[in-house]
Write a protein that holds these residues in place. Structure first.
Motif, short mmCIF file in Angstrom:
data_model
loop_
_atom_site.label_atom_id
_atom_site.label_comp_id
_atom_site.label_asym_id
_atom_site.label_seq_id
_atom_site.Cartn_x
_atom_site.Cartn_y
_atom_site.Cartn_z
N ALA A 48 0.82 -1.21 0.00
CA ALA A 48 0.00 0.00 0.00
C ALA A 48 0.86 1.26 0.00
O ALA A 48 1.85 1.34 0.72
N GLY A 49 0.45 2.22 -0.80
CA GLY A 49 1.20 3.47 -0.87
C GLY A 49 0.66 4.48 0.11
O GLY A 49 0.11 5.50 -0.28
N GLU A 50 0.84 4.19 1.39
CA GLU A 50 0.37 5.17 2.37
C GLU A 50 1.21 5.12 3.64
O GLU A 50 1.69 4.05 4.02
N GLY A 86 -8.83 14.39 -9.10
CA GLY A 86 -8.36 15.57 -9.84
C GLY A 86 -7.83 15.15 -11.20
O GLY A 86 -8.18 15.74 -12.23
N LEU A 87 -7.00 14.11 -11.21
CA LEU A 87 -6.45 13.61 -12.48
C LEU A 87 -7.58 13.13 -13.40
O LEU A 87 -7.60 13.43 -14.59
N TYR A 88 -8.49 12.41 -12.84
CA TYR A 88 -9.62 11.85 -13.58
C TYR A 88 -10.41 12.97 -14.27
O TYR A 88 -10.70 12.91 -15.46
N TYR A 97 5.69 3.84 -14.07
CA TYR A 97 4.70 4.86 -13.75
C TYR A 97 3.83 4.45 -12.57
O TYR A 97 3.79 3.29 -12.18
N TRP A 98 3.11 5.43 -12.05
CA TRP A 98 2.09 5.13 -11.04
C TRP A 98 1.00 4.31 -11.73
O TRP A 98 0.54 4.69 -12.81
N VAL A 99 0.60 3.23 -11.12
CA VAL A 99 -0.26 2.23 -11.79
C VAL A 99 -1.53 2.79 -12.43
O VAL A 99 -2.01 2.24 -13.41
N LEU A 145 3.85 14.42 -15.59
CA LEU A 145 5.14 14.37 -14.92
C LEU A 145 4.88 14.08 -13.45
O LEU A 145 4.10 14.80 -12.81
N ASN A 146 5.50 13.04 -12.93
CA ASN A 146 5.27 12.71 -11.53
C ASN A 146 6.56 12.91 -10.75
O ASN A 146 7.46 12.10 -10.79
N ASN A 147 6.59 14.03 -10.05
CA ASN A 147 7.76 14.42 -9.29
C ASN A 147 7.25 14.94 -7.93
O ASN A 147 6.39 15.81 -7.92
N SER A 162 1.32 18.05 -13.70
CA SER A 162 2.40 17.76 -12.79
C SER A 162 1.83 17.18 -11.49
O SER A 162 1.17 17.88 -10.73
N ASP A 163 2.08 15.90 -11.31
CA ASP A 163 1.54 15.21 -10.13
C ASP A 163 2.57 15.35 -9.01
O ASP A 163 3.63 14.72 -9.03
N GLU A 164 2.22 16.18 -8.02
CA GLU A 164 3.19 16.54 -6.98
C GLU A 164 2.74 16.06 -5.60
O GLU A 164 3.06 16.67 -4.58
N VAL A 165 2.00 14.95 -5.56
CA VAL A 165 1.38 14.54 -4.29
C VAL A 165 2.40 14.11 -3.22
O VAL A 165 2.06 13.99 -2.06
N TYR A 166 3.66 13.86 -3.63
CA TYR A 166 4.69 13.49 -2.64
C TYR A 166 5.64 14.65 -2.33
O TYR A 166 6.73 14.43 -1.81
N1 PLP Z 1 -0.55 10.34 -7.71
C1 PLP Z 1 0.35 9.43 -7.33
C2 PLP Z 1 1.68 9.40 -7.99
C3 PLP Z 1 0.04 8.51 -6.31
O1 PLP Z 1 0.95 7.60 -5.95
C4 PLP Z 1 -1.25 8.55 -5.73
C5 PLP Z 1 -1.64 7.56 -4.73
O2 PLP Z 1 -1.00 6.57 -4.49
C6 PLP Z 1 -2.13 9.55 -6.15
C7 PLP Z 1 -1.75 10.43 -7.14
C8 PLP Z 1 -3.51 9.69 -5.58
O3 PLP Z 1 -3.53 9.97 -4.22
P1 PLP Z 1 -4.82 10.46 -3.48
O4 PLP Z 1 -5.98 10.23 -4.39
O5 PLP Z 1 -4.91 9.65 -2.24
O6 PLP Z 1 -4.62 11.91 -3.22
#
Ligand code: PLP
Length: 386
Positions: free
Chosen positions: A33-35, A98-100, A119-121, A165-167, A197-201
């Protein structure tokens, strides 16, 4: 792509198997799990309780409560030198929604979306759902798992519309430097790409290198939108609060989509997020320190058990390991992970789910004792494998 054909996200699937095992009373060591497995900080929980007591339980404004939109803009501007106003912020049910919504609004049948592998799955699935074509930019471990301006330029064709871009990165834990991002944004501008730009981390950066937001590059940021989230930055995955930062006109369009789907994010969760964003450093710093310790435990245990010298990832929650390093050579990553979970209760994510066969993703979000136990079990399992 018709909805019936969309596959369930591989991480969600493995997490469901984990929950099923737990229900049966079987031991589970969840490194899938990614949490961050940590309690949400007390102050944030109290804010939610207070919101309940004050009966803040009616529908929220669809785009988010004004207090949260204002604080979210301030958080990004203050920490990452962006220039957002509250009407540049949309509160979404996690960064994922948001991405969706962005893809739902931007994509036309056959549009190409560039994304790097691994990539993120979830990226390819969401892109395909709205008629887009994922176009994969392959990266390698030797190349630091990074895309370059050159490879980006070469990949652009007539139908290429978007770059994801996932950074900081899931699953490799790499972090782009300021000059690397600048180079990528220059090519994106030249090729008229929209950059998502996916900056969730962004809050989970462990070394001395800094995180830079794609929205902090002045003119070059013009065609960028940012995905953010409280999930990883504040140990709030279950609260489902995320953000899109974009031009106000785009926020209006996405608000329309949200109004016809979830009607906004749970009011109580939004008040909890307000508490988190009032003092973001207060929560992110201890979280980051704890996760740094967990990262170090995971890397040390793997190095000890397998005689390796793996480097510690700079960011996020993950370590991406070559299967050969674990002595698992004649088996696919999916078969390996399935067998491991079924026989031992250790959950990992197969590299194939991230578009990179021959690797395994380890999450270090779990407690140190779980990480240690899991690696011992894994080492025993791998010994018997060959
Ligand atoms: N983007 C990336 C790269 C992620 O790894 C995740 C979750 O694992 C998300 C987005 C979505 O996270 P959340 O919907 O919990 O904000």
């Amino acid at each position: 792509m018709p909805a019936q054909k969309v596959k369930i996200s591989e991480t969600v699937r493995i997490n469901s198997l984990v929950l099923h095992r737990q229900k049966q009373g079987k031991a589970v060591f969840n490194l899938g799990a990614g949490e961050p497995v940590l309690d949400t900080p007390e102050l944030i929980k109290r804010a939610a309780e207070q919101a309940l007591r004050e009966n803040k339980t009616l529908y929220p404004p669809v785009a988010g409560i004004p207090e949260l939109r204002k604080l979210a803009a301030h958080w990004m501007n203050n920490k990452y030198r962006t220039h957002f106003k509250p009407d540049n912020v949309l509160v979404t049910n996690g960064g994922k929604l948001g991405l969706y919504l962005i893809f739902q609004s931007l994509l036309k049948q056959g549009d190409e979306v560039l994304l790097n592998s691994p990539y993120w799955v979830s990226y390819p699935g969401i892109v395909k759902l709205f008629g887009g074509k994922p176009k994969i930019l392959r990266t390698t471990e030797a190349g630091g798992w990074k895309i370059t301006p050159n490879c980006l330029k070469k990949a652009c064709g007539k139908k290429t519309k978007i770059l994801i871009l996932n950074n900081a990165n899931n699953p490799t834990g790499i972090l782009y430097s300021k000059s690397e991002l600048k180079g990528i944004l220059k090519v994106a501008a030249e090729k008229k790409l929209t950059v998502i730009s996916d900056e969730v981390y962004s809050g989970l950066i462990y070394g001395k290198n800094k995180f830079y937001s794609c929205a902090s590059f002045g003119r070059l940021s013009k065609n960028s939108m940012v995905i953010q989230s409280c999930s990883k930055n504040f140990a709030m995955t279950g609260w489902r609060v995320g953000f899109v930062f974009a031009e106000s006109q785009m926020v209006k369009i996405l608000t329309g989509l949200l109004s016809q789907s979830t009607s906004g994010v749970t009011t109580i969760s939004q008040w909890a997020a307000v508490a988190a964003l009032k003092y973001p450093q207060k929560f992110t710093l201890p979280l980051k320190n704890e996760l740094r310790k967990r990262r170090d435990v995971l890397v040390a245990e793997l190095n000890k058990a397998f005689g390796l010298s793996l480097k510690r990832p700079e960011s996020s929650l993950y370590l991406f390991v070559k299967m050969g390093d674990l002595g698992a050579k004649k088996i696919s990553s999916m078969e390996f992970c399935k067998g491991l979970l079924e026989k031992t209760g250790v959950a990992l994510i197969p590299g194939s789910a991230c578009g990179q066969e021959g690797y395994i993703r380890f999450s270090f979000g779990s407690k140190p004792e779980v990480l240690k136990k899991a690696i011992k079990i894994l080492a025993n399992y791998c010994k018997k494998l060959n």
